[in-house]
Design an enzyme around this catalytic site. Structure first.
Site, PDB file in Angstrom:
ATOM      1  N   ARG A 203     -15.702   1.377   0.602  1.00 49.51           N
ATOM      2  CA  ARG A 203     -15.670   2.200  -0.626  1.00 49.51           C
ATOM      3  C   ARG A 203     -16.958   2.978  -0.821  1.00 49.51           C
ATOM      4  O   ARG A 203     -17.509   3.040  -1.919  1.00 49.51           O
ATOM      5  CB  ARG A 203     -15.406   1.332  -1.864  1.00 49.51           C
ATOM      6  CG  ARG A 203     -14.214   0.447  -1.768  1.00 49.51           C
ATOM      7  CD  ARG A 203     -12.947   1.207  -1.529  1.00 49.51           C
ATOM      8  NE  ARG A 203     -11.801   0.304  -1.358  1.00 49.51           N
ATOM      9  CZ  ARG A 203     -10.614   0.706  -0.945  1.00 49.51           C
ATOM     10  NH1 ARG A 203     -10.391   1.970  -0.647  1.00 49.51           N
ATOM     11  NH2 ARG A 203      -9.633  -0.156  -0.813  1.00 49.51           N
ATOM     12  N   ASN A 245     -16.568  -8.816   1.399  1.00 53.20           N
ATOM     13  CA  ASN A 245     -15.673  -9.253   2.478  1.00 53.20           C
ATOM     14  C   ASN A 245     -16.619  -9.541   3.639  1.00 53.20           C
ATOM     15  O   ASN A 245     -16.840  -8.712   4.512  1.00 53.20           O
ATOM     16  CB  ASN A 245     -14.670  -8.168   2.863  1.00 53.20           C
ATOM     17  CG  ASN A 245     -13.751  -7.810   1.698  1.00 53.20           C
ATOM     18  OD1 ASN A 245     -13.503  -8.630   0.829  1.00 53.20           O
ATOM     19  ND2 ASN A 245     -13.252  -6.588   1.693  1.00 53.20           N
ATOM     20  N   GLU A 326      -7.856 -11.284  -2.140  1.00 52.11           N
ATOM     21  CA  GLU A 326      -7.517 -10.197  -1.212  1.00 52.11           C
ATOM     22  C   GLU A 326      -7.671 -10.631   0.248  1.00 52.11           C
ATOM     23  O   GLU A 326      -8.277  -9.938   1.056  1.00 52.11           O
ATOM     24  CB  GLU A 326      -8.383  -8.964  -1.510  1.00 52.11           C
ATOM     25  CG  GLU A 326      -8.162  -8.437  -2.925  1.00 52.11           C
ATOM     26  CD  GLU A 326      -8.927  -7.152  -3.238  1.00 52.11           C
ATOM     27  OE1 GLU A 326      -9.955  -6.898  -2.600  1.00 52.11           O
ATOM     28  OE2 GLU A 326      -8.466  -6.432  -4.137  1.00 52.11           O
ATOM     29  N   ASP A 405      -9.511  -3.596 -12.130  1.00 54.55           N
ATOM     30  CA  ASP A 405     -10.353  -3.239 -10.983  1.00 54.55           C
ATOM     31  C   ASP A 405     -10.974  -1.855 -11.141  1.00 54.55           C
ATOM     32  O   ASP A 405     -10.545  -0.902 -10.483  1.00 54.55           O
ATOM     33  CB  ASP A 405      -9.482  -3.284  -9.718  1.00 54.55           C
ATOM     34  CG  ASP A 405     -10.301  -3.239  -8.448  1.00 54.55           C
ATOM     35  OD1 ASP A 405     -11.531  -3.280  -8.550  1.00 54.55           O
ATOM     36  OD2 ASP A 405      -9.705  -3.163  -7.362  1.00 54.55           O
ATOM     37  N   GLU A 427     -19.980  -7.169 -13.445  1.00 58.11           N
ATOM     38  CA  GLU A 427     -20.010  -6.309 -12.248  1.00 58.11           C
ATOM     39  C   GLU A 427     -19.457  -4.929 -12.594  1.00 58.11           C
ATOM     40  O   GLU A 427     -18.377  -4.803 -13.174  1.00 58.11           O
ATOM     41  CB  GLU A 427     -19.168  -6.961 -11.145  1.00 58.11           C
ATOM     42  CG  GLU A 427     -19.184  -6.195  -9.840  1.00 58.11           C
ATOM     43  CD  GLU A 427     -18.385  -6.895  -8.734  1.00 58.11           C
ATOM     44  OE1 GLU A 427     -18.592  -8.099  -8.489  1.00 58.11           O
ATOM     45  OE2 GLU A 427     -17.528  -6.219  -8.120  1.00 58.11           O
ATOM     46  N   GLU A 433     -15.204   4.528  -6.772  1.00 64.49           N
ATOM     47  CA  GLU A 433     -13.959   4.253  -6.034  1.00 64.49           C
ATOM     48  C   GLU A 433     -12.716   4.832  -6.725  1.00 64.49           C
ATOM     49  O   GLU A 433     -11.936   5.541  -6.100  1.00 64.49           O
ATOM     50  CB  GLU A 433     -13.803   2.741  -5.856  1.00 64.49           C
ATOM     51  CG  GLU A 433     -12.512   2.362  -5.164  1.00 64.49           C
ATOM     52  CD  GLU A 433     -12.363   0.863  -4.973  1.00 64.49           C
ATOM     53  OE1 GLU A 433     -13.313   0.112  -5.269  1.00 64.49           O
ATOM     54  OE2 GLU A 433     -11.281   0.449  -4.520  1.00 64.49           O
ATOM     55  N   TRP A 610       0.609  -6.006  -5.838  1.00 61.67           N
ATOM     56  CA  TRP A 610      -0.785  -5.815  -6.255  1.00 61.67           C
ATOM     57  C   TRP A 610      -0.971  -5.892  -7.771  1.00 61.67           C
ATOM     58  O   TRP A 610      -2.089  -6.081  -8.254  1.00 61.67           O
ATOM     59  CB  TRP A 610      -1.327  -4.478  -5.720  1.00 61.67           C
ATOM     60  CG  TRP A 610      -1.496  -4.513  -4.245  1.00 61.67           C
ATOM     61  CD1 TRP A 610      -0.587  -4.123  -3.312  1.00 61.67           C
ATOM     62  CD2 TRP A 610      -2.628  -5.023  -3.521  1.00 61.67           C
ATOM     63  NE1 TRP A 610      -1.081  -4.333  -2.048  1.00 61.67           N
ATOM     64  CE2 TRP A 610      -2.328  -4.884  -2.142  1.00 61.67           C
ATOM     65  CE3 TRP A 610      -3.840  -5.580  -3.886  1.00 61.67           C
ATOM     66  CZ2 TRP A 610      -3.217  -5.293  -1.143  1.00 61.67           C
ATOM     67  CZ3 TRP A 610      -4.735  -5.975  -2.889  1.00 61.67           C
ATOM     68  CH2 TRP A 610      -4.425  -5.839  -1.536  1.00 61.67           C
TER      69      TRP A 610
HETATM   70  O1  GCW Z   1     -11.055  -2.750  -5.677  1.00 63.62           O
HETATM   71  C1  GCW Z   1     -11.125  -3.528  -4.603  1.00 63.62           C
HETATM   72  C2  GCW Z   1     -11.621  -2.630  -3.533  1.00 63.62           C
HETATM   73  C3  GCW Z   1     -11.938  -3.414  -2.301  1.00 63.62           C
HETATM   74  C4  GCW Z   1     -12.987  -4.447  -2.683  1.00 63.62           C
HETATM   75  C5  GCW Z   1     -12.440  -5.311  -3.803  1.00 63.62           C
HETATM   76  C6  GCW Z   1     -13.478  -6.287  -4.339  1.00 63.62           C
HETATM   77  C7  GCW Z   1     -14.660  -5.376  -1.261  1.00 63.62           C
HETATM   78  O2  GCW Z   1     -10.649  -1.668  -3.272  1.00 63.62           O
HETATM   79  O3  GCW Z   1     -12.414  -2.527  -1.352  1.00 63.62           O
HETATM   80  O4  GCW Z   1     -13.322  -5.231  -1.573  1.00 63.62           O
HETATM   81  O5  GCW Z   1     -12.057  -4.521  -4.881  1.00 63.62           O
HETATM   82  O6  GCW Z   1     -14.082  -5.975  -5.340  1.00 63.62           O
HETATM   83  O7  GCW Z   1     -13.652  -7.322  -3.749  1.00 63.62           O
END
Ligand code: GCW
Length: 903
Positions: A203, A245, A326, A405, A427, A433, A610
């Site tokens: 991102r 990740n 995820e 998100d 956070e 994004e 999702w």
């Molecule tokens: O919104 C999502 C993003 C992912 C990200 C995830 C997160 C790192 O699309 O890319 O992964 O959130 O915050 O863990």
């Protein structure tokens, strides 16, 4: 009256005032006008430097002279950085001053901890109770010389004090009366970078990693040092350098040594290294058969790993964890809780003073969309609230600002009020994004302020989010339990080596996913205002978004009042505009959520696991999250807030569709129906975006020309893409609801000539997916043999055999017109277009802007305007497209509007 220096004039006499012994409120009485140049701008080179952001020191136009000499009283590396920065800043700021050589400013600026200042100048009344990381600035006099004193509660405080002084000077604030004391509102002020060892960044919209390349830490860490300097200037004290990740190999012995180089590079700026860890590391790289957090072997593995890290990086900040989220491994695989996992890591870090930032972004992305009670928004609270009180003292639960998100609009996460016995961090995302990916101007501070100031009314009292995350509301000392002695070991908030016995600050903080890269930090000049604002708000969440915007503009662009006024206005309007044209009333950003997260794709949210559903059908729209009839999410808030959202009559319009499913004809508090609001807000938002480009155009000649051009190109692009968004959402809801726009705009586009209705040569009509991303759902594609990319460099010759042509005959009134050509610019090739009038070329341009998606869609629908073309009835207009690679020069429509009507 003391004399004042005039710009570039012969220096008038400046005199040193009689400064009384340092006492709060006393001030220097010397006044002089410094006119300064951008000295440090000369250091502009191809290197990536902090000057490309806000540390330019562009010249001081305030009244007070400050001593030109800076001296550190101590030898610590932070203090040395502070003194050097001060010298560099003052030299830059004072570059063209006619007062430079005047003896009147022969004093010095001294920097040191309060203890050091007191030792060196016992006669000065320096406060002896400065907070960790806090500072105090004031004037004094010693032996007939003016002294400007920067005293820190500790070494970091010294550094932050120096940057605070420089900021005041760089923003032309009068520093005659200082007596300024400040300390951060919260101890954790981190940026998270989602960098991968191969040098890519999750991102990210600003090029490759400044930390990694090819699986290793980069040899050239000069940009890292500059980044740490930038971070220090806004008070950020931690940087997590790898993707949540997480790549487990970063914890192996070789990579840890490499990571220590990064830590060493950031240390002189007070920025501590943190790492994201894969909870399965004991198994993946440690050779164990399990990663069960309660397994003694696993616990010893983490303890040994922590010891290994601290041997290399003594001030290591801690771990960030994304688990059970995820696809990331997590404790649920062993029937363990998030607290079990967090506490195992916390126990490993505790002896060394590290913290665990455990992310509450834990949810099931295989939710059953048929189930009206299923709701992703509930997940964080459902999982973490029952664990309150079970986390170790050095665990901080890190929660995204909203329950979904980083959408353009969400309510505040209810979890902030749901953890009373746990330290918390909020956070945020600086990298845009879901908010335009830095191609759109979206200044996020106003949105963050709404979150920070939101009063959750926990326990029926005033509990704004900013006080909860600062640990104040529930008395959460970081690293200790409420009521425990406040003098024990302090894992966070003090510098290594600083006394560990001072008052322990309340814990918690703010973390921003920054996403900086090698392309000028954030890839877009105005996007840097977000990084700046994040740091300033983490230091002081009571600052206003507007004053931060002003500070940033003065330091970065110009202090010309007209420039400041214009840029601040644009910044302040940018988030509401974006929300208007992307997804209003709390529907979230109506983007392609399973792909790019960029262009419009309304149905992509539905019928998948999702859980970002908006439940739009032909009768109504919105997700019922009430307790009475919906998912019950509204009930996760404390009673007063729950009541507010539960009832249609009190739920604010801006979040209506986040909490309620209503018919399109439902009337908002504003008096408009939902459907009319959808139409109006999208037209309004697109118009606001067009206005940004016009506003910016007024600055030409007043600001740096390169910057002017870079931003102008982006704003013109944004204005075009806002129309793509507007039209996609408006035509989608017009079709779905069947309810016309009262103002007659939806479905009617004056001057628009569809490509599929043109006389086509070579072009074939195609369906675009999703249909709403093309005008009328269709476009034309040039699928015939393609020219090699290098041929596109030469001008397009009308009649070029490899081009496809769409041709129309103009039947409107004679006059001058702007002609907008709407085309798709998918990744994977660089097509070219030309506009031809009566067989004469009038314009040509290349596509290849590196936009998301390899197929034509709203991600890459782009507008090119040829201004001021003279047309008369019977004229023939052609658009010729030359395809290349997977870019088939796909054309949507042309739109012809009177030249006076469009800028
Ligand atoms: O919104 C999502 C993003 C992912 C990200 C995830 C997160 C790192 O699309 O890319 O992964 O959130 O915050 O863990």
């Amino acid at each position: 009256m003391p004399p004042k220096c005039q710009a570039h004039s012969t220096p008038p006499e400046c005199r040193v005032p009689q400064v009384p012994l340092l006492r709060p409120g006393k001030s220097l009485t010397i006044f002089c006008r410094l006119f300064l140049t951008v000295l440090l701008a000369s250091s502009l080179s191809t290197a990536q430097t902090a000057d490309q952001a806000w540390l330019r020191y562009p010249g001081y136009h305030g009244r007070t002279v400050i001593p030109l000499k800076a001296r550190a009283l101590g030898h610590g590396s932070l203090e040395q950085s502070a003194a050097q920065e001060l010298q560099r800043g003052i030299t830059g700021l004072a570059g063209a001053s006619s007062c430079i050589s005047n003896s009147a400013i022969n004093g010095e600026t001294i920097v040191g901890t309060a203890e050091e200042v007191h030792k060196a100048y016992p006669e000065l009344a320096v406060p002896n109770d400065l907070e960790p990381e806090g500072y105090w600035l004031d004037w004094a006099e010693s032996k007939g010389h003016a002294l400007l004193v920067v005293a820190g509660g500790d070494q970091r405080g010294v550094l932050y004090g120096v940057f605070a002084l420089l900021r005041r000077l760089a923003t032309d604030q009068d520093v005659t009366h200082l007596n300024l004391r400040s300390h951060p509102a919260m101890p954790i002020r981190w940026v998270d970078e989602w960098d991968n060892p191969d040098g890519s960044i999750e991102r990210d919209y600003a090029g490759r990693s400044i930390f990694f390349e090819g699986g290793q830490v980069r040899q050239d860490l000069a940009p890292v040092a500059e980044y740490a300097r930038l971070l220090a200037s806004i008070g950020i004290n931690g940087c997590n350098v790898n993707n949540v990740n997480a790549a487990p190999q970063l914890l192996d012995a070789d990579h840890l040594k490499q990571l220590a180089r990064i830590a060493n590079t950031m240390r002189p700026w007070g920025v501590r290294l943190a790492l994201s860890v894969d909870i399965a590391s004991p198994q993946k790289i440690g050779g164990l058969s399990t990663y069960d957090p309660l397994d003694p072997g696993v616990q010893s593995w983490w303890a040994a790993k922590a010891a290994e890290i601290y041997a290399l990086i003594p001030d290591f900040a801690g771990f960030t964890v994304k688990a059970d989220s995820e696809g990331q491994p997590g404790p649920s695989s062993f029937g363990r809780t998030s607290a079990d996992a967090a506490n195992t890591l916390a126990a490993a870090l505790a002896p060394h003073g590290g913290v665990v930032l455990y992310r509450a972004f834990v949810y099931n992305h295989h939710l059953d969309w048929h189930d009206p009670k299923a709701d992703r928004a509930r997940a964080a609270y459902d999982i973490f609230h029952p664990l309150d009180g079970k986390f170790a003292a050095n665990v901080v639960v890190q929660t995204k600002e909203g329950p979904i998100d980083f959408q353009a609009r969400e309510p505040v996460s209810p979890l902030f009020a749901g953890l009373e016995q746990t330290s918390q961090a909020m956070e945020l995302q600086v990298t845009q994004e879901y908010t335009g990916q830095q191609r759109h101007l979206v200044y996020l501070a106003p949105m963050w302020k709404q979150v920070l100031d939101f009063d959750l009314r926990a326990d029926g009292r005033s509990t704004p989010v900013k006080e909860i995350i600062a640990g104040k509301t529930f008395h959460r000392p970081l690293g200790g339990n409420p009521g425990s002695p406040r003098t024990g070991p302090r894992p966070w908030g003090g510098n290594p080596g600083s006394p560990r016995t001072g008052p322990r600050p309340w814990g918690g903080g703010m973390v921003a996913v920054a996403g900086v890269g090698r392309d000028a930090w954030l890839g877009s000049p105005l996007a840097l205002a977000n990084l700046y604002a994040f740091g300033r708000l983490a230091w002081d969440p009571n600052l206003s978004a507007e004053e931060i915007a002003g500070e940033w503009t003065r330091q970065t662009i110009s202090s010309d009042p007209e420039v400041v006024r214009t840029v601040v206005k644009m910044l302040m309007q940018s988030w509401p505009a974006y929300e208007n044209y992307t997804g209003p009333l709390g529907m979230q950003t109506l983007t392609d959520i399973t792909g790019s997260h960029y262009g419009p794709n309304i149905e992509s949210s539905e019928n998948n696991g999702w859980g970002q559903w908006h439940r739009a059908d032909h009768l109504g729209v919105g997700m019922d999250r009430t307790v009475a009839t919906g998912t019950g999410y509204a009930g996760q808030y404390p009673p007063e807030v729950a009541k507010l959202y539960e009832s249609l009559s009190t739920c604010p319009d801006e979040l209506l569709l986040f909490f309620h499913h209503v018919p399109y004809t439902y009337r908002l508090h504003s008096g408009k129906t939902v459907i009319q609001h959808i139409y109006d807000s999208h037209y309004e938002g697109a118009e606001q975006a067009a206005q940004f480009a016009r506003d910016w155009a007024t600055l030409e000649g007043r600001i740096d020309q390169t910057l002017y051009q870079q931003v102008r190109d982006r704003l013109v692009y944004q204005a075009g893409h806002a129309i793509v968004w507007r039209d996609a959402i408006v035509q989608y809801f017009l079709k779905l609801s069947g309810i016309p726009d009262e103002k007659g705009r939806a479905g009617h586009y004056p001057g628009r000539l569809e490509a599929e209705d043109a006389r086509l040569t070579g072009y074939k009509v195609i369906d675009v997916t999703p249909w709403e991303d093309a005008s009328g759902g269709k476009a034309v594609s040039c699928d015939q043999p393609q020219v090699p990319p290098e041929a596109l460099a030469s001008p397009i010759v009308p009649g070029n055999l490899t081009s496809c042509t769409a041709e129309w005959t103009w039947s409107g009134a004679p006059g001058r017109y702007n002609i907008a050509v709407q085309y798709f610019d998918p990744a994977g090739g660089g097509a070219a277009f030309s506009l031809v009038l009566n067989h004469q070329g009038v314009d040509s341009w290349a596509a290849g802007a590196n936009l998301p998606s390899t197929r034509p869609s709203g991600d890459n629908s782009t507008r090119h305007i040829t201004p001021n073309v003279s047309l008369k009835p019977g004229d023939t207009l052609e658009v010729r497209g030359i395809p290349s690679g997977s870019n088939h020069a796909v054309l949507d429509y042309i739109e012809i509007t009177p030249a006076a009507a469009v800028p």
